[in-house]
Design a protein around this motif. Structure first.
Motif, short mmCIF file in Angstrom:
data_model
loop_
_atom_site.label_atom_id
_atom_site.label_comp_id
_atom_site.label_asym_id
_atom_site.label_seq_id
_atom_site.Cartn_x
_atom_site.Cartn_y
_atom_site.Cartn_z
N UNK A 164 -18.64 -6.60 -18.83
CA UNK A 164 -19.19 -7.13 -17.79
C UNK A 164 -20.63 -7.80 -17.75
N UNK A 165 -21.31 -7.13 -18.71
CA UNK A 165 -22.68 -7.82 -19.07
C UNK A 165 -22.35 -9.11 -19.82
N UNK A 166 -21.31 -9.16 -20.90
CA UNK A 166 -21.17 -10.44 -21.49
C UNK A 166 -20.52 -11.30 -20.48
N UNK A 167 -19.80 -11.05 -19.58
CA UNK A 167 -19.06 -12.09 -18.61
C UNK A 167 -20.11 -12.63 -17.68
N UNK A 168 -21.29 -12.02 -17.70
CA UNK A 168 -22.26 -12.60 -16.54
C UNK A 168 -23.31 -13.69 -17.58
N UNK A 169 -23.03 -13.41 -18.95
CA UNK A 169 -23.79 -14.37 -19.87
C UNK A 169 -23.21 -15.80 -20.15
N UNK A 170 -23.79 -16.77 -20.15
CA UNK A 170 -23.07 -17.88 -20.58
C UNK A 170 -23.48 -18.30 -22.19
N UNK A 171 -23.95 -17.47 -23.01
CA UNK A 171 -24.45 -17.64 -24.17
C UNK A 171 -23.03 -17.58 -25.28
N UNK A 172 -23.22 -18.27 -26.48
CA UNK A 172 -21.91 -18.38 -27.13
C UNK A 172 -21.63 -17.02 -27.86
N UNK A 173 -22.46 -16.31 -28.10
CA UNK A 173 -22.44 -14.98 -28.61
C UNK A 173 -21.64 -13.90 -27.57
N UNK A 174 -22.17 -13.90 -26.41
CA UNK A 174 -21.31 -13.24 -25.19
C UNK A 174 -19.97 -13.81 -25.12
N UNK A 175 -19.84 -14.95 -25.18
CA UNK A 175 -18.53 -15.59 -24.98
C UNK A 175 -17.45 -15.23 -26.11
N UNK A 176 -18.08 -15.27 -27.35
CA UNK A 176 -17.35 -14.91 -28.43
C UNK A 176 -16.67 -13.29 -28.15
N UNK A 177 -17.77 -12.31 -27.97
CA UNK A 177 -17.62 -11.07 -27.78
C UNK A 177 -16.44 -10.76 -26.78
N UNK A 178 -16.60 -11.51 -25.67
CA UNK A 178 -15.81 -11.20 -24.61
C UNK A 178 -14.40 -11.58 -25.09
N UNK A 179 -14.23 -12.47 -25.98
CA UNK A 179 -12.71 -13.03 -26.48
C UNK A 179 -12.23 -11.99 -27.58
N UNK A 180 -13.24 -11.34 -28.13
CA UNK A 180 -12.79 -10.54 -29.31
C UNK A 180 -12.73 -8.98 -28.91
N UNK A 181 -13.02 -8.60 -27.64
CA UNK A 181 -13.21 -7.29 -27.44
C UNK A 181 -11.85 -6.82 -26.38
#
Lengths: 181, 122
Positions: A164-181
């Motif tokens: 949920x934290x990564x989903x609220x972020x627009x940063x590339x690291x958060x987007x990447x982690x959202x994809x690989x989690x």
């Protein structure tokens, strides 16, 4: 007019996502993590068994002594064994990371994919070696596939807490982690 | 109880359970993590700080627990197979301490975001 329930439209039972199933899935993820944690224990630097012909060096040499897949044998003979210290550190760091990330369930799908890659490499090294049980390695690969398919870090894992934290972020690291989690 | 608090307690319990490996026979079938007396001390300190962090809902203490675990993991990884090896463990010790460090680090990150969201609701 066709009947609304045909074979193609027949309902498919959902997977069981009850508490017991989720607990079992989390337990499987932790056990797989502990598999890698435990196996980080015998890859001993600084020479990883090269001088005594034991440990990681011995098992890696099986790829040459008991070939499974000729291109892999060539790779080990010409690239891995001549640079064994570097390779040993790579294996130790990878397996320790696999253990740490899978135990807590962080970036679980990424590390399960790396676990498959490492399991395939191990399989190609030792499958034809004496006294090996091939199904050990097939099961290692299969259990990592299960972790990817079920996104096992979302159950009692850090991924479930951080998505949920990564989903609220627009940063590339958060987007990447959202994809690989 | 929030997910961060629950996670903090779970990691503290995991650290305490791992202490039991110090009594385990030296066989790979049972001893998943190499635990020595110095490692017991580190595990108990991480567990105590982590449990205190969860009890007080303190992100600072979560960061402290993460820092101790990561520092011990890095030290163990650097000294494993060499002399001196202050913690006396091996790669499995480093990996397990690394897991505790990652876990508390992630909880610190999640807790900090929760605090920010509370202070600045959208």
């Amino acid at each position: 007019m066709s009947h609304p329930t045909t074979d193609r439209a027949a309902p498919v039972e959902e997977m069981d996502t009850g508490r017991g199933s989720r607990a079992a899935l989390a337990a499987v993820r932790v056990v797989v993590g502990l598999l890698w944690v435990a196996n980080s224990g015998w890859k001993t630097p600084p020479d990883f068994g090269e001088e005594s012909g034991s440990g990681l060096f011995r098992f890696t040499s099986y790829a040459v002594e008991h070939p499974v897949f000729p291109p892999y044998t060539w790779l080990v003979e010409n690239l891995v064994l001549p640079n064994f210290t570097l390779f040993g550190w790579g294996v130790l760091l990878l397996e320790a990371s696999l253990g740490a990330f899978l135990v807590v369930g962080l970036a679980t799908r990424l590390f399960a994919a790396l676990g498959i890659a490492q399991s395939v490499a191990i399989t190609l090294s030792v499958l034809n070696a004496p006294n090996e049980f091939p199904w050990t390695y097939y099961l290692m690969i299969a259990v990592h596939v299960v972790l990817i398919a079920t996104a096992a870090g979302r159950t009692a894992g850090v991924d479930g807490l951080l998505r949920p934290v990564w989903r609220r972020s627009s940063g590339p690291v958060a987007r990447f982690l959202l994809r690989v989690s | 109880m929030s997910g961060v608090t629950r996670g903090g307690y779970a990691l503290a319990v995991a650290a305490v359970v791992a202490v039991l490996f110090v009594f385990a026979p030296r066989t790979d079938a049972i001893r998943f993590v190499a635990v020595t007396v110095p490692v017991v001390v580190v595990l108990l300190v991480v567990a105590a700080v982590g449990a205190a962090a969860s009890r007080a809902s303190s992100t600072v203490l979560m960061a402290v627990a993460a820092g101790i675990a990561v520092a011990a993991a890095v030290l163990q990884q650097a000294q494993f197979g060499r002399d001196p090896n202050w913690l006396g463990g091996n790669g499995s010790t480093a990996a397990f301490l690394g897991a505790l460090g990652l876990g508390y680090g992630a909880l610190w990150y999640a807790g900090r975001h929760a605090e920010r969201a509370e202070a600045h609701p959208r």
